[in-house]
Design a protein around this motif. Structure first.
Motif, PDB file in Angstrom:
ATOM      1  N   ALA A  44      -1.738   5.440   3.807  1.00 36.61           N
ATOM      2  CA  ALA A  44      -0.526   6.473   3.104  1.00 36.61           C
ATOM      3  C   ALA A  44      -0.495   7.656   4.065  1.00 36.61           C
ATOM      4  N   ILE A  45      -1.388   7.998   4.764  1.00 35.13           N
ATOM      5  CA  ILE A  45      -1.098   9.108   5.507  1.00 35.13           C
ATOM      6  C   ILE A  45      -1.459   8.734   7.203  1.00 35.13           C
ATOM      7  N   ALA A  46      -0.239   9.225   8.040  1.00 38.51           N
ATOM      8  CA  ALA A  46      -0.733   8.629   9.447  1.00 38.51           C
ATOM      9  C   ALA A  46      -1.876   8.921  10.165  1.00 38.51           C
ATOM     10  N   ASP A  47      -2.664  10.180   9.870  1.00 39.15           N
ATOM     11  CA  ASP A  47      -3.627  10.360  10.780  1.00 39.15           C
ATOM     12  C   ASP A  47      -5.017  10.298   9.625  1.00 39.15           C
ATOM     13  N   GLY A  48      -4.762   9.544   8.345  1.00 38.67           N
ATOM     14  CA  GLY A  48      -6.088   9.372   7.591  1.00 38.67           C
ATOM     15  C   GLY A  48      -6.421  10.738   6.806  1.00 38.67           C
ATOM     16  N   THR A  49      -5.828  11.959   7.039  1.00 33.77           N
ATOM     17  CA  THR A  49      -6.396  13.007   6.659  1.00 33.77           C
ATOM     18  C   THR A  49      -6.060  13.494   5.102  1.00 33.77           C
ATOM     19  N   THR A  50      -6.453  14.343   4.462  1.00 31.88           N
ATOM     20  CA  THR A  50      -6.160  15.031   3.322  1.00 31.88           C
ATOM     21  C   THR A  50      -6.005  16.304   3.153  1.00 31.88           C
ATOM     22  N   GLY A  51      -5.390  16.890   2.496  1.00 31.89           N
ATOM     23  CA  GLY A  51      -5.334  18.285   2.412  1.00 31.89           C
ATOM     24  C   GLY A  51      -6.473  19.133   1.623  1.00 31.89           C
ATOM     25  N   ASP A  52      -7.679  18.543   1.667  1.00 30.65           N
ATOM     26  CA  ASP A  52      -8.900  19.127   1.122  1.00 30.65           C
ATOM     27  C   ASP A  52      -9.251  20.655   1.784  1.00 30.65           C
ATOM     28  N   VAL A  53      -8.885  20.520   2.921  1.00 28.84           N
ATOM     29  CA  VAL A  53      -9.178  22.052   3.672  1.00 28.84           C
ATOM     30  C   VAL A  53      -7.695  22.793   4.155  1.00 28.84           C
ATOM     31  N   ALA A  54      -7.071  21.932   4.749  1.00 28.20           N
ATOM     32  CA  ALA A  54      -5.659  22.161   5.152  1.00 28.20           C
ATOM     33  C   ALA A  54      -5.959  23.523   6.118  1.00 28.20           C
ATOM     34  N   ASP A  55      -5.214  24.599   5.644  1.00 23.43           N
ATOM     35  CA  ASP A  55      -5.202  25.865   6.346  1.00 23.43           C
ATOM     36  C   ASP A  55      -6.123  26.884   5.899  1.00 23.43           C
ATOM     37  N   ASP A  56      -7.165  26.181   4.702  1.00 26.08           N
ATOM     38  CA  ASP A  56      -7.899  27.348   3.911  1.00 26.08           C
ATOM     39  C   ASP A  56      -7.198  28.645   3.937  1.00 26.08           C
ATOM     40  N   HIS A  57      -5.703  28.339   3.386  1.00 25.97           N
ATOM     41  CA  HIS A  57      -5.221  29.549   2.952  1.00 25.97           C
ATOM     42  C   HIS A  57      -5.591  30.364   1.701  1.00 25.97           C
ATOM     43  N   PHE A  58      -6.211  29.410   0.925  1.00 28.87           N
ATOM     44  CA  PHE A  58      -6.901  29.744  -0.459  1.00 28.87           C
ATOM     45  C   PHE A  58      -7.964  30.946  -0.034  1.00 28.87           C
ATOM     46  N   TYR A 418       2.561  12.760   7.267  1.00 29.37           N
ATOM     47  CA  TYR A 418       2.131  12.823   8.548  1.00 29.37           C
ATOM     48  C   TYR A 418       0.799  13.228   8.723  1.00 29.37           C
ATOM     49  N   GLY A 419       0.072  13.945   7.625  1.00 36.21           N
ATOM     50  CA  GLY A 419      -1.121  14.707   7.719  1.00 36.21           C
ATOM     51  C   GLY A 419      -0.866  15.829   8.765  1.00 36.21           C
TER      52      GLY A 419
END
Ligand code: PNW
Length: 460
Positions: A44-58, A418-419
């Motif tokens: 589903a995602i081009a690079d196989g990643t998730t948003g689990d960490v993303a930018d750690d904006h939280f 696109y991850g």
């Protein structure tokens, strides 16, 4: 381009969305969203990643707000993650979730940046998708209840609200094309998801009006400039169809209280809409809004061709092809066409004269790399932004009620299917270290706005 080419009270902002930047998916009791699920689907995602960490904006939102202050922007558009508020999409709002957005809003106010909150930027609680998601009419009421609770709780620190981001994406791209969560292939039936999203908008609007009479509420649509590849009848019909499906199918119910009949016919959904989306629903969907948000990225040049096998995001018009005009494109394949921004603003203004318009997203995915000296030079992004701001200037000069512009995006982030393989930020993010490095486009914007960023050292 100078700042005073646009009105003194113009809103200058940057934008992000929760799942693309926050990370911290297990904190504060957050539930699972359809994007947590979809990102784990193989392929589903081009690079196989998730948003689990993303930018750690939280965890890093204070630093990110300081960046905005130094850019000199006066507004920040972010989204509220529904599953942080209602993990299963129903019931009482979680305090931990509300607190995060309250602290973010307060930090923004202290920095002189006005918070603009989007209530739905695609992260539907998975529990609601398990009950058929946006194909189920009940989801509209679940959304209105969520909107009611959020605005009741946060309406003292946030005045500007956007109900939905880009319902075209969360219906046709997601329930027909299957390219976005939940990745379903409902064909023309995806029009029902679109209707339930719009009904959710209308009902949320009513809930927000009664919870917070002073709130300013709008909706954000992704609009395209659409032109036929030739004067031939088939290519012109292709343009009518794509303009219908992407623009008019959303603009007309919201601003005129009617679905375009030709599009209902293209979709073969006339009967379902007559039975299930009557005058009552349309009266709710077309309740007055305070502004329209417009996301603009590109132009579609259409031709009649052979349908691709497999699911289409343009159900009922599968044979339409997007033609390469030879114009420059961004790394995501979207043609760069700044004049189209004026076209889509006209489209909105024609239907709702005088309604304030905001460009709630505009930006470009372009490759950039960190030079040995630690800087990131992205002249093409600066040129893209500059050209589109000139289009904003032109729109204002011709009398269109354009009141603000938000750059997509503040920081590089998790670009959906696109991850991490596409970067839209004016600030580079080094994902392994989460270091933020303002690109030259950010320095250009700060100079334009009189922000202090130029005086800051790289990556601080
Ligand atoms: C928008 N399409 O997404 C979203 O609002 C942002 O979250 C996103 O990061 C940004 O634009 C850049 O992609 C879109 O396929 C995603 O036509 C896909 C499409 C349009 C908009």
């Amino acid at each position: 381009m100078r700042r005073d080419d646009l009105p003194a009270d113009f809103v200058w902002g940057t934008a992000t969305a929760a799942y693309q930047v926050e990370g911290a998916v297990h904190e504060g009791g957050r539930g699972v969203s359809i994007w947590d699920t979809f990102a784990r689907r193989p392929g589903a995602i081009a690079d196989g990643t998730t948003g689990d960490v993303a930018d750690d904006h939280f965890h890093r939102y204070r630093d990110d707000v300081a960046l905005m202050r130094d850019l000199g922007v006066n507004a920040y558009r972010f989204s509220i993650a529904w599953p942080r508020i209602q993990p299963d999409g129903t019931g009482r709002a979680l305090t931990a979730g509300l607190d995060f957005y309250r602290h973010l809003a307060e930090t923004l106010h202290e920095a002189g940046v006005t918070p603009w909150a989007t209530l739905y930027h695609w992260d539907l609680p998975q529990a609601l998708e398990d009950r058929d998601g946006w194909m189920n009419r009940d989801t509209a009421d679940r959304f209105a209840d969520y909107a009611d609770q959020v605005t009741t709780a946060l309406g003292d620190v946030i005045d500007d609200w956007i109900t939905l981001n880009e319902p075209w994406c969360s219906s046709f791209l997601s329930y027909a094309g299957g390219l976005h969560a939940p990745g379903r292939h409902e064909g023309t039936g995806a029009a029902r998801a679109a209707h339930h999203l719009l009904l959710g908008h209308g009902r949320a609007l009513a809930a927000i009006r009664s919870a917070r009479p002073g709130a300013r509420v709008g909706i954000t649509l992704n609009l395209y400039s659409v032109v036929p590849a030739s004067d031939g009848e088939a290519d012109r019909d292709a343009a009518r169809r794509i303009d219908g499906l992407s623009n008019r199918f959303f603009l007309d119910p919201v601003l005129r209280g009617a679905y375009p009949e030709d599009v209902l016919d293209d979709l073969g959904q006339r009967e379902w809409f007559y039975e299930n989306a009557g005058a009552g629903d349309l009266a709710e969907i077309s309740r007055p809004i305070d502004f329209l948000g417009v996301n603009y990225y590109s132009r579609h040049t259409t031709a009649a061709g052979e349908p691709d096998p497999g699911p289409s995001s343009n159900p009922g018009s599968e044979f339409v092809r997007m033609v390469d005009t030879g114009a420059a494109r961004t790394q995501i394949g979207w043609e760069i066409h700044p004049d189209g921004l004026v076209d889509v603003l006209r489209m909105a203004a024609e239907r709702a004269p005088g309604l304030p318009l905001y460009v709630t997203e505009n930006g470009s995915a372009l490759p950039d790399e960190v030079a040995p000296d630690g800087t990131v030079d992205d002249p093409e992004r600066t040129a893209y932004l500059q050209a589109h701001l000139e289009a904003c200037h032109e729109a204002v000069a011709e009398g269109l009620p354009l009141r603000g512009y938000f750059v997509w995006s503040l920081i590089d982030n998790w670009e959906w299917a696109y991850g991490f393989s596409r970067r839209f930020g004016i600030v580079h993010v080094d994902y392994p270290t989460q270091r933020r490095i303002p690109k030259t486009s950010a320095r250009w914007l700060a100079r334009l706005l009189g922000g202090a960023l130029d005086a800051r050292s790289e990556g601080s």
